[in-house]
Design a protein around this motif. Sequence first.
Motif, PDB file in Angstrom:
ATOM      1  N   VAL A  82       0.836  -1.209   0.000  1.00  0.00           N
ATOM      2  CA  VAL A  82       0.000   0.000   0.000  1.00  0.00           C
ATOM      3  C   VAL A  82       0.868   1.256   0.000  1.00  0.00           C
ATOM      4  CG1 VAL A  82      -1.686   1.341   1.324  1.00  0.00           C
ATOM      5  CG2 VAL A  82      -1.966  -1.135   1.068  1.00  0.00           C
ATOM      6  N   ALA A  83       1.926   1.260   0.786  1.00  0.00           N
ATOM      7  CA  ALA A  83       2.815   2.425   0.837  1.00  0.00           C
ATOM      8  C   ALA A  83       3.465   2.674  -0.518  1.00  0.00           C
ATOM      9  CB  ALA A  83       3.877   2.226   1.906  1.00  0.00           C
ATOM     10  N   ASN A  84       3.935   1.633  -1.159  1.00  0.00           N
ATOM     11  CA  ASN A  84       4.598   1.780  -2.455  1.00  0.00           C
ATOM     12  C   ASN A  84       3.634   2.193  -3.561  1.00  0.00           C
ATOM     13  OD1 ASN A  84       7.327   1.346  -1.881  1.00  0.00           O
ATOM     14  ND2 ASN A  84       7.090  -0.874  -1.917  1.00  0.00           N
ATOM     15  N   ALA A  85       2.353   1.978  -3.361  1.00  0.00           N
ATOM     16  CA  ALA A  85       1.348   2.371  -4.353  1.00  0.00           C
ATOM     17  C   ALA A  85       1.051   3.866  -4.302  1.00  0.00           C
ATOM     18  CB  ALA A  85       0.061   1.584  -4.139  1.00  0.00           C
ATOM     19  N   GLN A  86       1.546   4.549  -3.275  1.00  0.00           N
ATOM     20  CA  GLN A  86       1.302   5.984  -3.125  1.00  0.00           C
ATOM     21  C   GLN A  86       2.426   6.784  -3.780  1.00  0.00           C
ATOM     22  OE1 GLN A  86      -1.750   6.259  -1.828  1.00  0.00           O
ATOM     23  NE2 GLN A  86      -1.530   4.042  -1.526  1.00  0.00           N
ATOM     24  N   THR A  87       2.082   7.930  -4.312  1.00  0.00           N
ATOM     25  CA  THR A  87       3.079   8.823  -4.898  1.00  0.00           C
ATOM     26  C   THR A  87       3.788   9.593  -3.789  1.00  0.00           C
ATOM     27  OG1 THR A  87       1.746   9.089  -6.899  1.00  0.00           O
ATOM     28  CG2 THR A  87       3.437  10.740  -6.481  1.00  0.00           C
ATOM     29  N   GLY A  88       5.099   9.535  -3.780  1.00  0.00           N
ATOM     30  CA  GLY A  88       5.869  10.279  -2.797  1.00  0.00           C
ATOM     31  C   GLY A  88       5.927   9.595  -1.443  1.00  0.00           C
ATOM     32  N   PRO A  89       6.519  10.271  -0.459  1.00  0.00           N
ATOM     33  CA  PRO A  89       6.666   9.688   0.875  1.00  0.00           C
ATOM     34  C   PRO A  89       5.339   9.593   1.613  1.00  0.00           C
ATOM     35  CG  PRO A  89       7.467  11.938   0.862  1.00  0.00           C
ATOM     36  CD  PRO A  89       7.168  11.595  -0.565  1.00  0.00           C
ATOM     37  N   VAL A  90       5.280   8.687   2.583  1.00  0.00           N
ATOM     38  CA  VAL A  90       4.059   8.483   3.363  1.00  0.00           C
ATOM     39  C   VAL A  90       4.363   8.594   4.845  1.00  0.00           C
ATOM     40  CG1 VAL A  90       3.104   6.948   1.601  1.00  0.00           C
ATOM     41  CG2 VAL A  90       4.354   5.968   3.544  1.00  0.00           C
ATOM     42  N   LEU A 108      11.768  -2.274   5.483  1.00  0.00           N
ATOM     43  CA  LEU A 108      11.849  -2.596   4.056  1.00  0.00           C
ATOM     44  C   LEU A 108      11.684  -1.368   3.174  1.00  0.00           C
ATOM     45  CD1 LEU A 108       9.681  -5.856   4.046  1.00  0.00           C
ATOM     46  CD2 LEU A 108      12.166  -5.661   4.191  1.00  0.00           C
ATOM     47  N   LEU A 109      10.884  -0.419   3.606  1.00  0.00           N
ATOM     48  CA  LEU A 109      10.594   0.755   2.786  1.00  0.00           C
ATOM     49  C   LEU A 109      11.698   1.811   2.841  1.00  0.00           C
ATOM     50  CD1 LEU A 109       6.831   1.082   3.744  1.00  0.00           C
ATOM     51  CD2 LEU A 109       7.692   0.565   1.456  1.00  0.00           C
ATOM     52  N   GLY A 110      12.287   2.000   4.021  1.00  0.00           N
ATOM     53  CA  GLY A 110      13.355   2.978   4.181  1.00  0.00           C
ATOM     54  C   GLY A 110      12.864   4.407   4.332  1.00  0.00           C
ATOM     55  N   LYS A 111      13.779   5.294   4.700  1.00  0.00           N
ATOM     56  CA  LYS A 111      13.410   6.678   5.014  1.00  0.00           C
ATOM     57  C   LYS A 111      13.047   7.491   3.781  1.00  0.00           C
ATOM     58  CE  LYS A 111      18.242   8.285   5.151  1.00  0.00           C
ATOM     59  NZ  LYS A 111      19.272   8.926   6.006  1.00  0.00           N
ATOM     60  N   GLU A 112      13.425   7.030   2.583  1.00  0.00           N
ATOM     61  CA  GLU A 112      13.023   7.743   1.375  1.00  0.00           C
ATOM     62  C   GLU A 112      11.518   7.627   1.143  1.00  0.00           C
ATOM     63  OE1 GLU A 112      15.481   5.540   1.483  1.00  0.00           O
ATOM     64  OE2 GLU A 112      17.183   6.949   1.455  1.00  0.00           O
ATOM     65  N   LYS A 113      10.940   6.505   1.568  1.00  0.00           N
ATOM     66  CA  LYS A 113       9.504   6.292   1.372  1.00  0.00           C
ATOM     67  C   LYS A 113       8.690   6.657   2.603  1.00  0.00           C
ATOM     68  CE  LYS A 113       6.010   5.218  -1.109  1.00  0.00           C
ATOM     69  NZ  LYS A 113       5.679   6.021  -2.294  1.00  0.00           N
ATOM     70  N   VAL A 114       9.243   6.430   3.784  1.00  0.00           N
ATOM     71  CA  VAL A 114       8.510   6.700   5.023  1.00  0.00           C
ATOM     72  C   VAL A 114       9.026   7.997   5.652  1.00  0.00           C
ATOM     73  CG1 VAL A 114       7.834   5.817   7.280  1.00  0.00           C
ATOM     74  CG2 VAL A 114       8.208   4.221   5.383  1.00  0.00           C
ATOM     75  N   ALA A 115       8.196   9.020   5.589  1.00  0.00           N
ATOM     76  CA  ALA A 115       8.594  10.312   6.152  1.00  0.00           C
ATOM     77  C   ALA A 115       8.574  10.285   7.667  1.00  0.00           C
ATOM     78  CB  ALA A 115       7.670  11.412   5.642  1.00  0.00           C
ATOM     79  N   ASP A 210      19.263  -0.235  12.749  1.00  0.00           N
ATOM     80  CA  ASP A 210      19.417   1.204  12.974  1.00  0.00           C
ATOM     81  C   ASP A 210      19.492   1.963  11.649  1.00  0.00           C
ATOM     82  OD1 ASP A 210      19.421   0.835  15.701  1.00  0.00           O
ATOM     83  OD2 ASP A 210      21.611   0.807  15.881  1.00  0.00           O
ATOM     84  N   ALA A 211      20.065   1.333  10.636  1.00  0.00           N
ATOM     85  CA  ALA A 211      20.252   2.008   9.346  1.00  0.00           C
ATOM     86  C   ALA A 211      18.929   2.259   8.631  1.00  0.00           C
ATOM     87  CB  ALA A 211      21.174   1.175   8.460  1.00  0.00           C
ATOM     88  N   GLN A 212      17.933   1.399   8.835  1.00  0.00           N
ATOM     89  CA  GLN A 212      16.661   1.543   8.144  1.00  0.00           C
ATOM     90  C   GLN A 212      15.576   2.067   9.096  1.00  0.00           C
ATOM     91  OE1 GLN A 212      17.515   1.529   4.811  1.00  0.00           O
ATOM     92  NE2 GLN A 212      15.811   0.158   4.359  1.00  0.00           N
ATOM     93  N   TYR A 213      15.034   1.187   9.891  1.00  0.00           N
ATOM     94  CA  TYR A 213      13.994   1.545  10.861  1.00  0.00           C
ATOM     95  C   TYR A 213      14.470   2.644  11.806  1.00  0.00           C
ATOM     96  CZ  TYR A 213      11.189   0.712  15.160  1.00  0.00           C
ATOM     97  OH  TYR A 213      10.413   0.823  16.289  1.00  0.00           O
ATOM     98  N   GLY A 214      15.701   2.517  12.278  1.00  0.00           N
ATOM     99  CA  GLY A 214      16.225   3.476  13.244  1.00  0.00           C
ATOM    100  C   GLY A 214      16.403   4.873  12.686  1.00  0.00           C
ATOM    101  N   ALA A 215      16.531   4.997  11.363  1.00  0.00           N
ATOM    102  CA  ALA A 215      16.785   6.298  10.744  1.00  0.00           C
ATOM    103  C   ALA A 215      15.518   7.087  10.455  1.00  0.00           C
ATOM    104  CB  ALA A 215      17.569   6.095   9.445  1.00  0.00           C
ATOM    105  N   ILE A 216      14.357   6.475  10.630  1.00  0.00           N
ATOM    106  CA  ILE A 216      13.093   7.129  10.304  1.00  0.00           C
ATOM    107  C   ILE A 216      12.553   7.858  11.541  1.00  0.00           C
ATOM    108  CG2 ILE A 216      10.713   6.755   9.551  1.00  0.00           C
ATOM    109  CD1 ILE A 216      11.757   4.271   8.052  1.00  0.00           C
TER     110      ILE A 216
END
Length: 267
Positions: A82-90, A108-115, A210-216
Amino acid sequence: MKIGLLLLLMAALVQTILRAQSKTYVLVHGGWQGAWCWKKVVPLLEANGNRVVAIDLPGHGDDKTSPAMVTLDDYTKKVVQVANAQTGPVILVGHSMAGVAIAQAAELLGKEKVAKLVFLDAFMPKNGESVFALAAKAEELNKAAGKPAPGPSLSQCLLLADDRMTSVVDPVRVAQLFYHDCSADDVAFAKAHIGPQPMACLGTPVHVTDAQYGAIPKVYILCTQAKDLDKRSIAKHVPIQKMYTLASSHSPFFSMPEKLVAILQAL
C-alpha cells in the motif's frame, strides 16, 4: 476580464500550495479491528487536503484471508504494498499491535519512502521484540513502579480458539477494555465489526536495523486513560522526536477524532 484571469491564477496558486502542504497518511488498525476504526479520522484528514488510505490487514475487516493462516510477514507485505502504491513519501500510522507491523514495513521501505512513523498507543519495538514481549515487559515495569492494572489485563479478556491460532476479545469486556469513553453508537458499531486476531502476529519478533527503521523519525501518541495496558514505558522504549498525549481510552479515533487529527496534521 483581467480580474477574472487574476482570480483564476490566484485559485491555481492556492491549489498548488495546498498540494505542496498535503501529506499522505497510511492508517493501520490494531488487533481485532479493521480499517473501519478510522471512519471518523479519514474524512477529517481529507478535509485538510491530505491523501489518506486506511487498510484492512490480512484476515481483518473486508479482507477474506483466513485469520488462522496470517503471519506478521503477511501484515508487512500489505503495508509495504500500500505504501509503495502511493506517490511520494508516506506517514505510517500504526495503532496498538500495528506498531510492530509498521516498524517491520519501515525496515523494508526505508526513510526515502517513510517520512514518519506514528505509534498510536502502540507497541514500538526494538530489534528482536514482539507484541507479547513488549507487553510482558511493560506489565513488569508497571508492577515495579507500583502502577496496578486498572482492570483485567488484555490476556485475561481473550477467548482463544480451540487450535489457539486466533482469539477474540470477550464481548462482555471489550467495551470497558477498548472503548470506555466512546459513545454508545460507536461501541455498538465496534462490537458489530470487531473480529478474530491471528495470534502468530503477536508472538513474532521484528527484524529491524538502525540504518533503516532506526533512521526514520518517530512520534508516539500516548492514550493516558487506556485500560488495556499503560504504555508509558513503551513510549520511551525507542528514541522518538516527540510524544503527544491524549486523555482518552485506547480508541481516540472514536472518542476524540478531532484532537487526534490535529496531532496528525501537525506532524
